[in-house]
Design an enzyme around this catalytic site. Structure first.
Site, PDB file in Angstrom:
ATOM      1  N   SER A 168     -13.541  10.521 -13.356  1.00 26.07           N
ATOM      2  CA  SER A 168     -13.406   8.942 -13.644  1.00 26.07           C
ATOM      3  C   SER A 168     -14.075   8.489 -14.795  1.00 26.07           C
ATOM      4  O   SER A 168     -15.017   9.553 -15.096  1.00 26.07           O
ATOM      5  CB  SER A 168     -14.295   7.792 -12.739  1.00 26.07           C
ATOM      6  OG  SER A 168     -15.197   6.723 -12.956  1.00 26.07           O
ATOM      7  N   LYS A 207      23.171   0.724 -13.052  1.00 23.14           N
ATOM      8  CA  LYS A 207      22.392   2.169 -13.753  1.00 23.14           C
ATOM      9  C   LYS A 207      21.351   2.337 -14.459  1.00 23.14           C
ATOM     10  O   LYS A 207      20.220   3.573 -13.972  1.00 23.14           O
ATOM     11  CB  LYS A 207      23.374   2.920 -15.300  1.00 23.14           C
ATOM     12  CG  LYS A 207      24.617   3.165 -14.327  1.00 23.14           C
ATOM     13  CD  LYS A 207      25.586   3.603 -15.877  1.00 23.14           C
ATOM     14  CE  LYS A 207      26.476   1.989 -16.826  1.00 23.14           C
ATOM     15  NZ  LYS A 207      26.517   1.887 -15.732  1.00 23.14           N
ATOM     16  N   GLU A 249      -1.247   9.644  -5.553  1.00 22.18           N
ATOM     17  CA  GLU A 249      -1.903   8.043  -5.522  1.00 22.18           C
ATOM     18  C   GLU A 249      -0.042   7.087  -6.301  1.00 22.18           C
ATOM     19  O   GLU A 249       0.089   6.276  -5.350  1.00 22.18           O
ATOM     20  CB  GLU A 249      -3.300   7.530  -5.752  1.00 22.18           C
ATOM     21  CG  GLU A 249      -4.300   7.510  -4.788  1.00 22.18           C
ATOM     22  CD  GLU A 249      -5.976   7.368  -5.767  1.00 22.18           C
ATOM     23  OE1 GLU A 249      -5.890   6.388  -6.644  1.00 22.18           O
ATOM     24  OE2 GLU A 249      -6.510   8.333  -5.857  1.00 22.18           O
ATOM     25  N   THR A 290      -4.060  10.195  16.602  1.00 18.68           N
ATOM     26  CA  THR A 290      -2.003   9.378  16.821  1.00 18.68           C
ATOM     27  C   THR A 290      -3.453   8.315  16.482  1.00 18.68           C
ATOM     28  O   THR A 290      -4.914   8.005  17.026  1.00 18.68           O
ATOM     29  CB  THR A 290      -1.957   9.440  18.304  1.00 18.68           C
ATOM     30  OG1 THR A 290      -2.568   9.321  19.139  1.00 18.68           O
ATOM     31  CG2 THR A 290      -0.755  10.673  18.403  1.00 18.68           C
ATOM     32  N   HIS A 291      -2.930   7.033  16.110  1.00 16.95           N
ATOM     33  CA  HIS A 291      -3.763   5.801  15.609  1.00 16.95           C
ATOM     34  C   HIS A 291      -4.898   5.691  15.025  1.00 16.95           C
ATOM     35  O   HIS A 291      -5.684   5.174  14.803  1.00 16.95           O
ATOM     36  CB  HIS A 291      -4.012   5.367  16.987  1.00 16.95           C
ATOM     37  CG  HIS A 291      -3.215   5.190  17.569  1.00 16.95           C
ATOM     38  ND1 HIS A 291      -2.257   3.407  18.407  1.00 16.95           N
ATOM     39  CD2 HIS A 291      -2.565   5.494  19.198  1.00 16.95           C
ATOM     40  CE1 HIS A 291      -1.512   3.876  18.975  1.00 16.95           C
ATOM     41  NE2 HIS A 291      -1.484   4.936  19.827  1.00 16.95           N
ATOM     42  N   LYS A 337     -16.966  11.777  -9.491  1.00 13.79           N
ATOM     43  CA  LYS A 337     -15.467  11.626  -9.007  1.00 13.79           C
ATOM     44  C   LYS A 337     -15.138  12.553  -9.584  1.00 13.79           C
ATOM     45  O   LYS A 337     -14.570  13.554 -10.300  1.00 13.79           O
ATOM     46  CB  LYS A 337     -15.424  10.246  -9.284  1.00 13.79           C
ATOM     47  CG  LYS A 337     -16.026   8.806  -8.948  1.00 13.79           C
ATOM     48  CD  LYS A 337     -15.665   8.778  -7.758  1.00 13.79           C
ATOM     49  CE  LYS A 337     -14.143   8.257  -7.680  1.00 13.79           C
ATOM     50  NZ  LYS A 337     -13.871   6.374  -7.786  1.00 13.79           N
TER      51      LYS A 337
HETATM   52  N1  ARG Z   1      28.850  -0.612 -20.111  1.00 15.85           N
HETATM   53  C1  ARG Z   1      30.135  -1.108 -18.770  1.00 15.85           C
HETATM   54  C2  ARG Z   1      29.291  -0.547 -17.246  1.00 15.85           C
HETATM   55  O1  ARG Z   1      28.100   0.029 -17.370  1.00 15.85           O
HETATM   56  C3  ARG Z   1      31.419   0.310 -18.770  1.00 15.85           C
HETATM   57  C4  ARG Z   1      32.273  -0.481 -18.237  1.00 15.85           C
HETATM   58  C5  ARG Z   1      33.000  -1.958 -18.806  1.00 15.85           C
HETATM   59  N2  ARG Z   1      33.861  -2.318 -18.451  1.00 15.85           N
HETATM   60  C6  ARG Z   1      34.461  -3.749 -18.982  1.00 15.85           C
HETATM   61  N3  ARG Z   1      35.941  -3.840 -18.355  1.00 15.85           N
HETATM   62  N4  ARG Z   1      33.584  -4.787 -19.212  1.00 15.85           N
HETATM   63  O2  ARG Z   1      29.294  -1.133 -16.185  1.00 15.85           O
END
Ligand code: ARG
Length: 463
Positions: free
Chosen positions: A276, A324, A289, A154-155, A282
């Protein structure tokens, strides 16, 4: 030609196209987009919105496109704005009018929400499998190190002796909770937005329950405006991923320390170490890491997603396209991290002598020494004080509790007798802690069994 040519007649500026396009990163959802379109077309036919022939042509066309994309015979057209546009245009190029009818009663807004859920559903399941493998490795390694005594800290100060198995199983618990969090996120992700349309569904008599079922969802999203604009499932997933990385990162930090010449508790296998370019001596724990370093990146994606959502009004806004890259990179990072981390842990050699030697110094058995006096009738607080003075004395005279002669013990308390040495031996300290959750071999064995049982139940539920 643009999908929206009609209202907007002027040529799009190339800078708009470049900035607007999501194809470079959403093309990875081609399979989900095709699967979603197939279910949609099938449902449109069942509801009398497409003819059987149109539906057949769409299904055959999409199957061919899928095959060709997989084999590499067909590539993505970089001019297309996104994966949805690309596939629709390619289908229409091949089958003509029927291709143009596929988008009836659908919008890219429900389409992208669908694709993302389908894609992340699979990825979440894959990561759960990777975690199960890691936990399996931890259980196996724990089984083999039930008697390997090491200092617990601990610590970052030596505190009480534990075993390497006990330490490993602490991580098994964390990864088990991570699976639980993914399962939980999965449940809420598993609702189908298809049929929500742009935001307000459609006037066509579609059957949303049918597409939800065809695509393996638990049911449709109940509100169309929520269905197209909800990205909570990305946030929840990313949160679970951040915690996975956090757990890996804590583990990595320990492994890095354990590999240092100061600790030398473990040695990584050559296959998972780097050297290394200049220092010949090394052997570096680069994987550990890097995983530790990549944790910040996933945490960053979580903030990206939360921030993306916080100011977006209902329903779809283009801001949502930013989901995305963040969630994909978070998923990829966790997958590649687990891919490298698990075999690294599986193959690392442990140095039980060094672990034991580290536990043998540093007064790690002081609590047990106080407990000894307590068992002889002293109140714990008094015992604690006596042992504190005893430790200070040992530090001054360069002794340890194991080597201090009995007469000196007795000058601190007449309760000390010959049996103190047994009571404070490392093995006694560990073996004595056999209560539930403790480091004694039998208690850790129970932990391993219960973790393995939890993994087994988890798999049964999957089937
Ligand atoms: N490429 C757009 C997205 O990833 C798809 C939906 C687009 N819809 C629109 N009405 N522009 O969100």
């Amino acid at each position: 030609m643009k999908l929206w040519a009609g209202r907007i007649q002027g040529e799009a500026d190339k800078r708009l196209d470049d900035f607007n396009s999501s194809l470079p990163f959403d093309c990875r959802m081609y399979k989900q987009d095709i699967g979603g379109s197939m279910a949609h077309a099938t449902m449109l036919r069942e509801c009398g919105i497409l003819t059987a022939e149109e539906c057949e042509r769409i299904l055959a066309g999409l199957s061919a496109i899928l095959r060709e994309l997989e084999s590499g015979a067909l590539g993505f057209d970089e001019e297309a704005e996104d994966i949805h546009t690309f596939l629709e245009q390619e289908l229409t190029r091949r089958i003509g009018d029927a291709g143009k009818r596929l988008h009836t009663a659908r919008s890219r807004n429900d389409q992208v929400a669908l694709d993302l859920r389908l894609y992340l559903r699979d990825e979440a399941a894959g990561i759960m499998d990777q975690l199960r493998t890691l936990i399996g490795v931890l259980c196996g390694r724990a089984q083999g190190s039930l008697d390997v005594v090491m200092p617990g800290y601990t610590h970052m100060q030596r505190a009480q002796p534990v075993t390497f198995a006990h330490h490993l199983m602490a991580y098994a618990q964390m990864f088990l909770r991570d699976i639980g969090r993914l399962e939980d996120a999965y449940k809420r992700m598993n609702r189908c937005p298809l049929g929500c349309g742009a935001l307000a569904t459609t006037t066509y008599p579609i059957n949303r329950g049918m597409t939800a079922e065809l695509l393996g969802f638990d049911g449709p999203c109940e509100n169309s405006m929520d269905g197209v604009s909800d990205r909570d499932f990305c946030v929840e997933l990313c949160c679970a991923l951040s915690l996975i990385m956090t757990h890996l990162s804590r583990f990595c930090e320990e492994i890095i320390l354990w590999c240092s010449w100061e600790f030398r508790f473990v040695e990584l296998s050559d296959a998972f170490s780097t050297g290394s370019s200049i220092m010949p001596q090394k052997k570096n724990p680069d994987i550990a890491e890097l995983v530790r370093g990549k944790t910040g990146r996933v945490n960053g994606h979580l903030i990206t997603l939360l921030t993306m959502l916080k100011g977006t009004p209902l329903a779809y806004n283009k801001d949502l396209q930013e989901d995305k890259e963040a969630i994909f990179d978070a998923v990829d990072t966790v997958k590649t991290s687990l891919e490298a981390f698990t075999p690294m842990v599986d193959t690392m050699r442990i140095n039980r002598q060094n672990m034991r030697a580290a536990a043998a110094k540093g007064f790690i058995n002081a609590t047990d020494c106080a407990d000894y006096l307590t068992k002889k009738g002293l109140p714990f607080r008094d015992a604690y004080q006596i042992v504190g003075r005893l430790v200070a004395h040992c530090i001054e005279t360069e002794e340890t509790l194991e080597t201090l002669p009995l007469e000196e013990y007795q000058s601190f308390s007449d309760k000390f007798a010959e049996d103190v040495y047994d009571a404070i031996s490392l093995d006694a300290c560990v073996d004595g802690r056999s209560v539930l959750g403790g480091p004694a071999a039998e208690a850790v064995r129970r932990q391993i069994e219960s973790v393995q049982a939890a993994l087994g139940e988890d798999e049964e539920e999957e089937e």
